[in-house]
Design a protein around this motif. Sequence first.
Motif, short mmCIF file in Angstrom:
data_model
loop_
_atom_site.label_atom_id
_atom_site.label_comp_id
_atom_site.label_asym_id
_atom_site.label_seq_id
_atom_site.Cartn_x
_atom_site.Cartn_y
_atom_site.Cartn_z
N THR A 46 0.84 -1.21 0.00
CA THR A 46 0.00 0.00 0.00
C THR A 46 0.87 1.25 0.00
O THR A 46 0.63 2.20 -0.75
CB THR A 46 -0.95 0.00 1.21
N ALA A 49 2.61 1.54 -3.38
CA ALA A 49 1.69 2.01 -4.41
C ALA A 49 1.45 3.50 -4.31
O ALA A 49 1.37 4.21 -5.32
CB ALA A 49 0.37 1.25 -4.30
N PHE A 50 1.34 4.01 -3.09
CA PHE A 50 1.17 5.45 -2.89
C PHE A 50 2.36 6.22 -3.46
O PHE A 50 2.19 7.24 -4.13
CB PHE A 50 1.00 5.76 -1.40
N LYS A 53 2.36 5.94 -7.38
CA LYS A 53 1.23 6.66 -7.96
C LYS A 53 1.49 8.16 -8.01
O LYS A 53 1.11 8.84 -8.96
CB LYS A 53 -0.04 6.38 -7.16
N ASN A 54 2.16 8.67 -6.99
CA ASN A 54 2.36 10.11 -6.89
C ASN A 54 3.71 10.57 -7.44
O ASN A 54 4.10 11.73 -7.23
CB ASN A 54 2.21 10.55 -5.43
N ARG A 57 4.17 9.95 -12.96
CA ARG A 57 3.80 10.91 -14.01
C ARG A 57 4.80 12.05 -14.14
O ARG A 57 4.76 12.81 -15.11
CB ARG A 57 2.40 11.46 -13.76
N TYR A 84 0.93 1.25 -18.65
CA TYR A 84 -0.15 2.13 -18.22
C TYR A 84 0.27 3.57 -18.47
O TYR A 84 1.36 3.99 -18.04
CB TYR A 84 -0.44 1.91 -16.74
N GLU A 85 -0.56 4.31 -19.18
CA GLU A 85 -0.26 5.70 -19.54
C GLU A 85 1.12 5.82 -20.18
O GLU A 85 1.87 6.77 -19.94
CB GLU A 85 -0.38 6.63 -18.33
N PHE A 100 -2.77 1.49 -7.46
CA PHE A 100 -2.41 2.79 -8.03
C PHE A 100 -2.91 3.02 -9.45
O PHE A 100 -2.84 4.14 -9.97
CB PHE A 100 -0.89 3.03 -7.96
N LEU A 101 -3.42 2.00 -10.12
CA LEU A 101 -3.98 2.20 -11.45
C LEU A 101 -5.40 2.76 -11.32
O LEU A 101 -6.24 2.17 -10.65
CB LEU A 101 -4.02 0.88 -12.23
N ASP A 102 -5.65 3.89 -11.97
CA ASP A 102 -6.97 4.51 -11.93
C ASP A 102 -7.87 4.03 -13.07
O ASP A 102 -9.05 4.37 -13.11
CB ASP A 102 -6.85 6.03 -12.00
N ALA A 230 -0.09 15.63 -3.61
CA ALA A 230 -0.87 14.50 -4.12
C ALA A 230 -2.36 14.84 -4.23
O ALA A 230 -3.15 14.00 -4.67
CB ALA A 230 -0.69 13.29 -3.22
#
Length: 259
Positions: A46, A49-50, A53-54, A57, A84-85, A100-102, A230
């Motif tokens: 968890t 992943a946070f 995810k942040n 990008r 992904y992206e 973390f995948l939206d 975030a």
Amino acid sequence: MPIITLTTDLGTSDYYVGAVKGAILSQLEDVQIVDISHEVKQFDITQAAFMIKNSFRDFPKGSVHILGVRPQQTAQIAHVVVKYEDHYFVGADNGIFSLFLDASPQKVIRLDIISDSDSDTFPSRDVFAKAACHLARGGAPEVIGKPANTLNQSSTPRPVVDDGLIRGSIIYIDSYGNAVSNISKAQFKEVGKSRPFQINFRMPGYEIKEISKSYLDVIPGERLALFGSAGLLQIAINSGHASNLLGLENGSSISIQFI
């Protein structure tokens, strides 16, 4: 120059991170290796992943991200590449991707890479580094595995809205002691509609009734609430450790009552 990032729970006191980097450089000298973090709480997908995810990008599309937390393969957990992206993620399908995948990934590939080691204890070095170098060279993921249709699922608590009240929880404590919740700025605006509010958390009598823009909006030692980079509500103390001083930890309850 291709980019490979590393997010692991290996720490920096042992040789493990150096070994992963050495394995990458042995296969691909012209590469930039970026450490996102090696201080993920051990086995905590968890938290990992946070972090990814942040941060992912902020890297150029085409970057390759190694996720070295709970990396072992089992009959139920495969080693995979996820696109992904237009980023590639290499790791174990232990539920971390669902955190973390939206949206649905562009590709999921189950890896067929054979480790050079007689031991299966270090897949970040023996499997993930190989896959990452192949992708960083521009290789197609289908060359090193087979397409898959699904990923294992995990879940984190989501905020609950009830009659002008948002109930959430703390999901991340950073190294400064800032307690990050799962309540987003978008949700705050949607439910609040510019109404007065009160933020309540574990310590009674420490309610917060305004949102700050900066940690320096209050005097040193004073508590505050703000939306961080975030986009999530966090409780902090200017020049202090909110988690310790306010008794906040992962899973602690936090709520916003709109008046």
